[in-house]
Write an enzyme that holds these catalytic residues in place. Structure first.
Site, mmCIF file in Angstrom:
data_model
loop_
_atom_site.group_PDB
_atom_site.id
_atom_site.type_symbol
_atom_site.label_atom_id
_atom_site.label_comp_id
_atom_site.label_asym_id
_atom_site.label_seq_id
_atom_site.Cartn_x
_atom_site.Cartn_y
_atom_site.Cartn_z
ATOM 1 N N ARG A 194 4.014 13.073 -8.562
ATOM 2 C CA ARG A 194 3.944 12.170 -9.714
ATOM 3 C C ARG A 194 2.585 12.283 -10.381
ATOM 4 O O ARG A 194 1.558 12.390 -9.697
ATOM 5 C CB ARG A 194 4.178 10.747 -9.210
ATOM 6 N N LYS A 249 4.651 11.909 -3.385
ATOM 7 C CA LYS A 249 5.481 10.844 -2.800
ATOM 8 C C LYS A 249 6.433 11.443 -1.762
ATOM 9 O O LYS A 249 7.114 12.426 -2.052
ATOM 10 C CB LYS A 249 6.278 10.164 -3.925
ATOM 11 N N ARG A 288 -2.074 -0.716 -9.700
ATOM 12 C CA ARG A 288 -0.979 -1.646 -9.978
ATOM 13 C C ARG A 288 -1.525 -3.066 -10.071
ATOM 14 O O ARG A 288 -2.646 -3.323 -9.606
ATOM 15 C CB ARG A 288 0.030 -1.596 -8.809
ATOM 16 N N GLY A 324 0.841 -1.206 0.000
ATOM 17 C CA GLY A 324 0.000 0.000 0.000
ATOM 18 C C GLY A 324 0.865 1.240 0.000
ATOM 19 O O GLY A 324 2.091 1.158 0.128
ATOM 20 N N ASP A 357 7.172 3.538 -10.525
ATOM 21 C CA ASP A 357 7.878 3.342 -9.261
ATOM 22 C C ASP A 357 9.368 3.127 -9.475
ATOM 23 O O ASP A 357 9.847 2.011 -9.631
ATOM 24 C CB ASP A 357 7.290 2.160 -8.483
ATOM 25 N N ARG A 399 4.140 5.865 1.809
ATOM 26 C CA ARG A 399 4.737 7.208 1.911
ATOM 27 C C ARG A 399 4.275 8.118 0.783
ATOM 28 O O ARG A 399 4.898 9.143 0.514
ATOM 29 C CB ARG A 399 6.239 7.101 1.873
ATOM 30 N N ASP A 428 3.858 -5.029 -7.353
ATOM 31 C CA ASP A 428 3.284 -3.781 -6.835
ATOM 32 C C ASP A 428 3.880 -2.571 -7.545
ATOM 33 O O ASP A 428 3.408 -1.452 -7.342
ATOM 34 C CB ASP A 428 3.499 -3.662 -5.325
HETATM 35 P P1 AMP Z 1 9.015 0.665 -3.077
HETATM 36 O O1 AMP Z 1 10.249 -0.157 -2.874
HETATM 37 O O2 AMP Z 1 9.260 2.147 -3.049
HETATM 38 O O3 AMP Z 1 8.237 0.256 -4.277
HETATM 39 O O4 AMP Z 1 8.104 0.402 -1.798
HETATM 40 C C1 AMP Z 1 7.615 -0.855 -1.399
HETATM 41 C C2 AMP Z 1 6.635 -0.658 -0.271
HETATM 42 O O5 AMP Z 1 7.286 -0.070 0.857
HETATM 43 C C3 AMP Z 1 5.455 0.253 -0.583
HETATM 44 O O6 AMP Z 1 4.359 -0.204 0.138
HETATM 45 C C4 AMP Z 1 5.934 1.596 -0.068
HETATM 46 O O7 AMP Z 1 4.894 2.480 0.228
HETATM 47 C C5 AMP Z 1 6.685 1.171 1.189
HETATM 48 N N1 AMP Z 1 7.747 2.131 1.560
HETATM 49 C C6 AMP Z 1 8.917 2.335 0.939
HETATM 50 N N2 AMP Z 1 9.644 3.271 1.574
HETATM 51 C C7 AMP Z 1 8.911 3.682 2.628
HETATM 52 C C8 AMP Z 1 9.113 4.612 3.683
HETATM 53 N N3 AMP Z 1 10.220 5.341 3.779
HETATM 54 N N4 AMP Z 1 8.125 4.736 4.596
HETATM 55 C C9 AMP Z 1 6.998 4.015 4.532
HETATM 56 N N5 AMP Z 1 6.759 3.109 3.583
HETATM 57 C C10 AMP Z 1 7.701 2.935 2.635
HETATM 58 MG MG MG Z 2 6.567 0.515 -5.068
#
Ligand code: AMP
Ligand code: MG
EC number: 2.7.7.-
Length: 487
Positions: free
Chosen positions: A176, A113, A183, A90, A262, A93, A252
């Site tokens: 963005r 973001k 997704r 989900g 992403d 952030r 995702d």
């Molecule tokens: P990503 O690797 O950016 O595609 O993120 C994978 C998952 O981790 C998604 O659910 C993001 O919302 C969550 N996520 C990544 N970085 C953070 C962060 N700094 N704080 C909270 N959730 C994060």
């Molecule tokens: Mg992601």
């Protein structure tokens, strides 16, 4: 042209309700400031580009202010990460601020973001750092300029908010834009949590908004899945033809619209290397450059599984079967064009493969090779390029085949050849070291390099006066950059 307060909202995803997303307010950044904005992305919202310089712009996209009609929501989804199912992902952030429609009636999601914690943050702080926000901004706009479907980026807002990664950094937000933020993982979430009614609601939403023409087909859901397969085959063909390595092809991070989505530790190839792994946490090379092709199919199979309540397994399998042949056809078409060819012959695939093998063995710069190949006649270009190859005899043999092939193709004049090839072979790409230079300057408060690089990459096929330094092979340090996957 519109002022910032004149945007018109129509929040269709928010109206799906609390089973699909949660209302969360953005957590503002301290001392928000404009790092960079994209005029081209602003035009998608009919925004006057000069508003980017006004203080209210940084306040809006730094989480301090909201439009009265905005409805910030964190979306729920799940997905397969590195092959394993993660039941709870989900927007951890990022927030969907709302959907804005422009003068030609296109709806655009505004997604902020780095906007702070949400119910889906798990252990995360909800933040994004300046470095990764700049990378996402540059990549989105650069891919778009290359003709590769991608989410877009309106701006990056920097701040003085401290954020801890391997060391202390500063928080930033990237705004963005995409026609949808849905997704593969959205469908997986409702499938694995066994919520068929909501899954059907989601499917109806996607069908009505994004694939209305599939409604005309006898099996609309199947037609929609087929379309998703086709778009992803085409997208990945473009990544492969232009040397783009996504790095984190988890389900995702895969868009139901078939756009690049992403951005993490992505990279464009410098030297051609089929086995290149841009993500340093990807120890097994699951998402290596050449694996992107089968992984595209793997991800579509994961989506197909989630669609089994609506579509028969046989029909899904048949649609999945379209992926590889479509990919191959698009890829070969693009590579023929990169070689300057206007006709098709059976052996063209072999001609391409042989060239890539030679490039791989000699570490030839992938982008510059094709650009230089179009600078002059085939005969002259190959004589000049042969010095880049260790295996000269091997290259000479390829060059003979190529010249003969060009001859049969009917090359036109040298001018025509150059115009045709330069229109598909970029001179400027987002090399990691160029992004790194821009980030280093931005981290010390100088945003001019990010802005210049963005400008250069917005016209990647056009030679730009005084910008020679952006069209060079990377220096040695620049080839071995380790891009942190923390972001
Ligand atoms: P990503 O690797 O950016 O595609 O993120 C994978 C998952 O981790 C998604 O659910 C993001 O919302 C969550 N996520 C990544 N970085 C953070 C962060 N700094 N704080 C909270 N959730 C994060
Ligand atoms: Mg992601």
């Amino acid at each position: 042209m519109k002022a910032l307060d004149e945007l018109t909202f129509d929040n269709r995803f928010a109206r799906l309700g609390d089973a699909f997303s949660t209302h969360v307010l953005p957590e503002p950044l301290d001392e928000p400031r404009l790092v960079v904005a994209s005029d081209a992305a602003m035009a998608l919202l009919d925004l006057d580009p000069t508003v980017a310089e006004t203080p209210v712009f940084a306040e809006l996209f730094g989480g301090h202010k909201l439009w009265a009609e905005a409805e910030p929501r964190a979306m729920v989804y799940s997905g397969h990460q590195f092959g394993s199912y993660n039941p709870q992902l989900g927007d951890g952030r990022g927030l969907l601020l709302g959907e804005v429609y422009n003068a030609v009636g296109e709806h655009w999601d505004l997604h902020l973001k780095g906007a702070g914690q949400t119910p889906y943050s798990r252990m995360g702080d909800g933040r994004a750092v300046l470095r990764s926000s700049i990378r996402e901004f540059l990549a989105s706009e650069a891919l778009h300029a290359l003709g590769i479907p991608s989410s877009r980026a309106l701006c990056v807002i920097g701040s003085s908010t401290p954020v801890w990664r391997e060391k202390q950094e500063r928080g930033a937000m990237v705004l963005r834009l995409a026609r949808s933020h849905i997704r593969f993982g959205h469908f997986e979430y409702f499938y694995y949590t066994k919520k068929p009614e909501q899954q059907a609601e989601l499917a109806e939403h996607v069908l009505n908004l994004h694939y209305p023409e599939c409604r005309e087909q006898p099996e609309p859901y199947l037609a929609m899945f087929r379309e998703i397969v086709e778009r992803n085959a085409e997208l990945i063909a473009k990544w492969q033809a232009y040397g783009f390595c996504h790095g984190v092809m988890n389900t995702d991070n895969m868009s139901i619209l078939g756009i690049t989505f992403d951005f993490g530790p992505f990279a464009f190839l410098d030297d051609f290397d089929a086995h290149f792994i841009c993500n340093h946490s990807d120890h097994e090379g699951r998402y290596s450059f050449s694996n992107q092709v089968p992984i595209g199919q793997w991800n579509l199979s994961a989506l197909a599984q989630a669609l089994t309540p609506f579509i028969s397994v046989d029909a899904l399998k048949e649609a999945l079967g379209l992926y590889l042949p479509l990919y191959q056809a698009h890829y070969l078409d693009l590579m023929r064009r990169r070689l300057g060819l206007t006709t098709a012959e059976d052996d063209d695939q072999k001609l391409v493969e042989r060239l890539l093998k030679l490039m791989q063995n000699s570490g030839v710069d992938y982008t510059l090779f094709f650009r230089r190949l179009g600078d002059e006649s085939a005969a002259l270009a190959v004589t000049r390029l042969r010095d880049d190859f260790v295996d000269r005899a091997g290259f000479d043999a390829w060059a003979e085949l190529y010249k003969a092939r060009v001859e049969r193709d009917g090359d036109g004049t040298e001018e025509q050849r150059r115009a045709r090839m330069h229109a598909v072979n970029p001179l400027y790409i987002l090399r990691n070291y160029l992004a790194q230079n821009a980030i280093t300057a931005a981290e010390s408060g100088d945003y001019s390099e990010v802005r210049r690089l963005h400008e250069v990459l917005s016209k990647p096929f056009e030679e730009q006066a005084g910008m020679e330094q952006y069209a060079q092979r990377p220096p040695d340090w620049g080839k071995h950059l380790e891009i942190s996957c923390s972001s």
